[in-house]
Write an enzyme that holds these catalytic residues in place. Sequence first.
Site, mmCIF file in Angstrom:
data_model
loop_
_atom_site.group_PDB
_atom_site.id
_atom_site.type_symbol
_atom_site.label_atom_id
_atom_site.label_comp_id
_atom_site.label_asym_id
_atom_site.label_seq_id
_atom_site.Cartn_x
_atom_site.Cartn_y
_atom_site.Cartn_z
ATOM 1 N N LYS A 32 -22.310 0.534 -20.156
ATOM 2 C CA LYS A 32 -22.022 -0.248 -21.430
ATOM 3 C C LYS A 32 -21.229 -1.262 -20.994
ATOM 4 O O LYS A 32 -20.106 -1.256 -20.009
ATOM 5 C CB LYS A 32 -21.386 0.769 -22.592
ATOM 6 C CG LYS A 32 -20.932 0.033 -23.970
ATOM 7 C CD LYS A 32 -20.489 1.254 -24.752
ATOM 8 C CE LYS A 32 -19.572 0.700 -25.850
ATOM 9 N NZ LYS A 32 -19.287 1.689 -26.643
ATOM 10 N N SER A 80 -20.944 2.320 -31.547
ATOM 11 C CA SER A 80 -21.313 0.899 -30.942
ATOM 12 C C SER A 80 -21.916 0.902 -29.494
ATOM 13 O O SER A 80 -22.268 -0.298 -29.157
ATOM 14 C CB SER A 80 -19.646 0.691 -30.571
ATOM 15 O OG SER A 80 -18.891 1.412 -29.442
ATOM 16 N N SER A 101 -19.563 6.688 -30.753
ATOM 17 C CA SER A 101 -20.227 5.660 -30.330
ATOM 18 C C SER A 101 -21.213 6.151 -29.538
ATOM 19 O O SER A 101 -22.286 5.240 -28.929
ATOM 20 C CB SER A 101 -19.235 4.838 -29.765
ATOM 21 O OG SER A 101 -18.986 3.815 -30.797
HETATM 22 N N1 GLN Z 1 -18.051 3.656 -35.344
HETATM 23 C C1 GLN Z 1 -16.486 3.763 -35.062
HETATM 24 C C2 GLN Z 1 -15.800 3.023 -35.114
HETATM 25 O O1 GLN Z 1 -16.469 1.838 -35.679
HETATM 26 C C3 GLN Z 1 -16.625 4.679 -33.576
HETATM 27 C C4 GLN Z 1 -16.784 3.482 -32.609
HETATM 28 C C5 GLN Z 1 -16.578 4.259 -31.142
HETATM 29 O O2 GLN Z 1 -16.706 5.486 -30.978
HETATM 30 N N2 GLN Z 1 -16.387 3.339 -30.080
HETATM 31 O O3 GLN Z 1 -14.767 2.628 -34.891
#
Ligand code: GLN
Length: 490
Positions: free
Chosen positions: A76, A151, A175
């Site tokens: 990532k 994400s 994420s």
């Molecule tokens: N969807 C969650 C957020 O927007 C988790 C994001 C993540 O785990 N990096 O914060």
Amino acid sequence: MAAETALALAEALTAGTTTAAELVETALARAEAARPLGAFVHLRADAARAEAAASDARRAQGAARGSLDGIPVAIKDVMIHEGEPCTCASRILENFIAPYPGTAVARLQAAGAVVLGRTNMDEFAMGSSTEHSVYGPTRNPWDPSRTPGGSSGGSAAAVAAGVVPIAFGSDTGGSIRQPASLCGVVGMKPTYGRVSRYGLVAFASSLDQIGPFARTAADCALALEAVAGHDPADSTSLPEPAPRLRAALTGDVSGLVIGLPREFFDADGVEPAVLDRVREAVAELERGGAKTRAVSLPHARYAIATYYLIATAEASSNLARYDGVRFGRRAAADTLAAMYRRTRSEGFGPEVKRRILLGTYVLSAGYYDAYYRKAMKVRTLLRRDFEQALSGCDLLAGPTTPELAFRIGEKTGDPLRMYLSDIYTVSANLAGIPALSVPCGFSDGLPIGLQLLGRPLDEATLLRVADAYQRRSDWHLRAPDPATWAGPGR
Ligand code: GLN
């Protein structure tokens, strides 16, 4: 062509029926076919070819480094790799070149893995759909009109599309697990501190954790073994050595007690097909000899509010470093204050700005006690809920996310709806416990994930159960149809 697992490829490399050079060419060709999905932001074609050649040379000398040697992997765009770009899908880091090696990537390279490229993500890992990216959205390989989740959507899509057998992401509130669920692959968030955060660009430091995606739990075990274990460069890294996970994959779940948190099976706001498939998967594990027991996580209903207070507070503090002086992009202006303002106004996207504003608010004098301090107290209560629930069972099971892959654009205008995607995933981050998502069925051609949550440091039990489930099911053997990927405007 069916995509092979990393373990199958490792066997083929050992047997001499393929070479790392061949694997990297196949992966690059598949990345090209999958280009319309937007899973990658940067492909390292030449560097990957050179690394594959070096791997083949080692093997010819009888000096192969282990099962990952010569296997293509993706990372990532939030994990730094010395001398290479790392943008976090943000304009503010558009020219940033990592000046030192990050631990996870360094360990992968030490294991001989071939880093094929960097995957798309929501800017600074803030989001649940991989739409908040300066590169544009990643598309779901099962239906390109839908998001892959986020994400780490690029990593999930790259594995689901068969480009690489293993990819890495980061999980602050879901994420890794939520995109794994929506893309029909396995994704694991290890125990907080299991994998070093040194070289992981910080979003919310008390929640962030690196973890693997793969089509099988066995490949996840292989991937996690390579990157886990103590790192003196990260003060929050746990002292325990890297766990031996593959040895735990016995295929046997008899006698294990699976707790079913009542709050995770409450039908309110959940797609009925999701709960049906999850219940069927649990029943399959019972046929394998596992026992189930109802448990309760009474504070789970506060998890989303708690998470979005703590995560934004930490983000506002962490992202203060992007000031145009020390990192990345700098806007031209007459005064220092104007330079700061323009750099940050132009450099950050709207979701990141929203998080910084929310986090600055909850940390400000007069609101700190009401919001941040209270959230920290609820976090402790939630952690105790898990201790209590896991004292009477070996692991917990439930859905990973309340919905199926949603359409691109469906939620971008309604941040609160987007945040609710994380309702089942944020708790594991707040409690610091390991959790994974494993494919457990489909509805309307879209994948559904079963979430397993475990005791701190007990990744082995989660992978053992997920692996046993995969030996009893074939959801992970289905593959999306590449013919659907190319489309108008893509
Ligand atoms: N969807 C969650 C957020 O927007 C988790 C994001 C993540 O785990 N990096 O914060």
